[in-house]
Enzyme design. Structure first.
Site, PDB file in Angstrom:
ATOM      1  N   SER A 156       0.839  -1.187   0.000  1.00  0.00           N
ATOM      2  CA  SER A 156       0.000   0.000   0.000  1.00  0.00           C
ATOM      3  C   SER A 156       0.874   1.237   0.000  1.00  0.00           C
ATOM      4  CB  SER A 156      -0.898   0.015   1.238  1.00  0.00           C
ATOM      5  OG  SER A 156      -1.583   1.253   1.366  1.00  0.00           O
ATOM      6  N   TYR A 179      -1.423  -1.047  10.583  1.00  0.00           N
ATOM      7  CA  TYR A 179      -1.481  -1.316   9.142  1.00  0.00           C
ATOM      8  C   TYR A 179      -0.312  -0.671   8.410  1.00  0.00           C
ATOM      9  CZ  TYR A 179      -3.335  -1.665   4.400  1.00  0.00           C
ATOM     10  OH  TYR A 179      -3.486  -1.943   3.068  1.00  0.00           O
TER      11      TYR A 179
END
Length: 256
Positions: A156, A179
């Site tokens: 990401s 995350y």
């Protein structure tokens, strides 16, 4: 169709993790549509078989594999199953992952970084970092039997330290400790394993699929799973001149 000898991935063996829903299903579909035999890996074996069966009903090549990527036993069983059925692995897409910091990617983190609970950090790292790390290590002997092994780590832009530290970046407000740091760690692994394998037929890259309309991405996301799968498929299909050791969104190389 799967039997087209001109298909760019004709009969290559591809394992996609987290392939029972969302982005994983679409990556599996697009790889199969390009001629690969796709192994649909998912923690729920029944759901994995449902996806594989649907692909086969479309004339594509697919099989199911019950695979909880956080399980040592399942990772070992995956090696044995792929070795027995195919004898090699051409493509590994490490797609399985979790977002536990917030209800979805469109919402800010529930906790400040200094207050993120230990279990949230540990569970996130188990799925997003340790699982793809150990699965790639375990399947590497099968990838080395391929004429052109490809590893795609679904990362990401939120794992980019450049973006996390830039107030003008669209991901800056998120502050999702678990995350974001798990994806940064996955990016570092990508660099290190790609450098180890540089000069071999194996290429390893991390990709940012975009902000997708999935359960994880949320309803406000600006891209479909069909659009998001394109980057993963592009780097799973690289020719021998393709890049290795980078973080990409389509043709764009993103900063670490």
């Amino acid at each position: 169709m799967a039997n087209n000898p001109a298909a760019p991935l004709n009969r290559k063996i591809a394992l996609v993790t987290g392939a029972a829903r969302g982005l994983g299903v679409e990556i599996a579909r697009q790889l199969a549509a390009r001629g690969a035999h796709v192994i649909v890996g998912a923690r729920d074996g029944v759901k994995a078989e449902a996806v594989a069966s649907d692909l086969r009903s479309q004339g594509l090549m697919a099989s199911a594999l019950q695979l909880d990527v956080t399980s040592d036993d399942d990772r070992r069983a995956a090696y044995l199953a792929i070795d027995q059925s195919h004898g090699r692995l051409d493509i590994l897409v490490n797609n399985a992952g979790v977002l536990l910091d917030s209800p979805d990617a469109g919402m800010p983190a529930t906790w400040r970084p200094s207050q993120t609970p230990v279990n949230v950090v540990r569970h996130t790292f188990e799925a997003n970092f340790f699982a793809p790390l150990f699965l790639t290590q375990g399947l590497l002997p099968l990838l080395k039997r391929s004429a052109a092994g490809r590893v795609v780590n679904v990362s990401s832009i939120r794992g980019s330290l450049t973006h996390l530290s830039d107030p003008s970046s669209p991901v800056y407000p998120g502050h999702a400790l678990a995350y974001d740091t798990s994806k940064a760690a996955l990016n570092a692994f990508t660099v290190l394993i790609a450098e180890e394998l540089r000069g071999t037929p194996i290429k390893v890259n991390a990709i940012h699929p975009g902000w997708l309309r999935t359960t994880m991405g949320g309803s406000q996301a600006d891209m479909s799973v069909e659009e998001g799968a394109r980057t993963a498929v592009q780097y799973a299909s690289l020719d021998e001149q393709g890049a290795t050791g980078g973080l990409f969104f389509l043709d764009e190389r993103l900063p670490w």
